[in-house]
Design an enzyme around this catalytic site. Sequence first.
Site, PDB file in Angstrom:
ATOM      1  N   GLU A  94       0.830  -1.216   0.000  1.00 39.37           N
ATOM      2  CA  GLU A  94       0.000   0.000   0.000  1.00 39.37           C
ATOM      3  C   GLU A  94       0.863   1.264   0.000  1.00 39.37           C
ATOM      4  O   GLU A  94       0.661   2.164   0.820  1.00 39.37           O
ATOM      5  CB  GLU A  94      -0.948  -0.006   1.211  1.00 39.37           C
ATOM      6  CG  GLU A  94      -1.836  -1.232   1.276  1.00 39.37           C
ATOM      7  CD  GLU A  94      -2.893  -1.164   2.381  1.00 39.37           C
ATOM      8  OE1 GLU A  94      -2.668  -0.461   3.386  1.00 39.37           O
ATOM      9  OE2 GLU A  94      -3.946  -1.792   2.222  1.00 39.37           O
ATOM     10  N   GLU A 110      -5.950  -8.244   0.080  1.00 39.00           N
ATOM     11  CA  GLU A 110      -6.397  -8.373   1.470  1.00 39.00           C
ATOM     12  C   GLU A 110      -7.891  -8.126   1.508  1.00 39.00           C
ATOM     13  O   GLU A 110      -8.376  -7.179   0.895  1.00 39.00           O
ATOM     14  CB  GLU A 110      -5.740  -7.334   2.396  1.00 39.00           C
ATOM     15  CG  GLU A 110      -4.242  -7.419   2.519  1.00 39.00           C
ATOM     16  CD  GLU A 110      -3.675  -6.329   3.443  1.00 39.00           C
ATOM     17  OE1 GLU A 110      -4.444  -5.709   4.212  1.00 39.00           O
ATOM     18  OE2 GLU A 110      -2.463  -6.097   3.396  1.00 39.00           O
TER      19      GLU A 110
END
Length: 482
Positions: A123, A267
């Site tokens: 991220e 995720e």
Amino acid sequence: MAKRWSILCLLFAAVAVLLAAAPAESAIGVNWGTITLHKLSPPTVVDLLRDNHIRKVKLFDADPGVLRALMGSGIEVMVGIPNEMLALISSSSSAADSWVSQNLTRYMVRGGVNIKYVAVGNEPFLTSYSGQYQSYVLPALTNLQQSLSRANLVGAVKLVVPCNADAYESAALPSQGTFRSDLTQIMTQLVSFLNSNGSPFVVNIYPFLSLYGNSDFPEDYAFFDGTAHPVVDGPNVYYNAFDGNFDTLVSALSKIGYGQMPIVIGEVGWPTDGAISANLTAAKAFNQGLAYHVLGNKGTPLRPGVPPMDVYLFSLLDEDGKSVLPGNFERHWGIFSFDGQAKYQLNLGNGQLKNAKDVQYLPFRWCIAKPDRDPSAVDNHFRIACSFADCTTLNYGGSCNGIGAKGNISYAFNSYYQLQKQNPQSCDFDGVGMVTFLDPSIGECRFLVGVEDGKSSGFSLQTRWIITVLIIVGGFWLSFTI
Ligand SMILES: *[C@@H]1O[C@H](CO)[C@@H](O)[C@H](O)[C@H]1NC(C)=O
Ligand SMILES: *[C@@H]1O[C@H](CO)[C@@H](O)[C@H](O)[C@H]1NC(C)=O
Ligand SMILES: *[C@@H]1O[C@H](CO)[C@@H](O)[C@H](O)[C@H]1NC(C)=O
């Protein structure tokens, strides 16, 4: 002779039955994070994956102990490069070469690790990083791709960049999705790079966080059982936040010319503790709904019948060493507790979850506050214990909130004592602590017993094969000699 043939026939029949009965491998993978104060040995975790037919795993780094345990397992692996390494790799092709040779080539051998993806950063465009990693991502990708090429790994390994869903946004409807305006250029370059190398776009999607962070969010829209307030977007109707979020990304990709780009969910999951909406019932409902949704190959309104390429649940195990900056729930994402015990019934396509076997627990004893002492005198000890050990379940919304002041102290003492591997001095607390052999757990509030993180003596897959072959050969030998 006839005897030998009949034994062979029996053997073949047995193998055929075994193969036919072998359950299909689940299409759903898991994230295996290791920021934990109580570490299960990697071979125990790999056995847990295998027993649950989980064939895809995503890692956040390239821990040699973890990768060694995965050798020969056949499990498909995504290895991660932490954000902190991006600056170096982006500025030095020899650093990229070293990473590839130390963390990839070494394991990509016969009987090695089945590494499919390298996650370059985690991220890295997250809004809260204020752009600090942003400029390193593409140069790091370029250097690593050249290193892969020099190592002859271009066909086998794909580079990806797991993005948080905050990389794109929409005014209201999925069809209005666009990449964040400050990322338009970088995302266009990234997606073009991924496309030219045959890599998918990896995104992390968290309906839990939408619900947790927004009191107006319709609760039933976070789950998969239908909603009283579906989102109507032209001809398309959305009944859950996951599909809505996914199609917002599809729209954003379409707007930069890559509407067909394959998408992997890096995720997705639901925590079980540390907040009111983080509980066992909700986590089970979400993860089971997600699993059936994915396994049903329904796809989304913009990609009907096309499920995400891969889906990695967050997470396999609880990680009680994680920062609680996002919230106390951050240490409770596991479908298994830290010691590999299933927290709730969940079917990922191959029957209910099976617990970890041969977990090496410390002795079954706990540290609590002595019953006759005044707990208010040890407030300081409480705070220090909880600054090292995990006490997140004690807070509002946690499973141990409401065990009373004395219960709080005991819980903190025990967490610290287990963290110190039950060192007797760590249960002293100026004479207020004592060791007990009676489990002090109260209702849902579990007082843990730590695990040994020593190297497991478990057999590797190869050893098991050799043992199996020896047993079969031994059986033959016996059947001929008797
Ligand atoms: C290999 O990966 C590990 C774990 O992520 C990291 O600490 C190490 O620096 C990497 N090796 C190289 C040469 O970059
Ligand atoms: C569990 O979370 C769900 C979803 O947010 C919520 O509706 C429910 O009230 C929670 N259950 C408990 C017992 O707190
Ligand atoms: C127990 O500790 C938690 C976390 O520090 C706190 O919120 C709670 O009020 C405490 N309970 C009592 C009865 O002191």
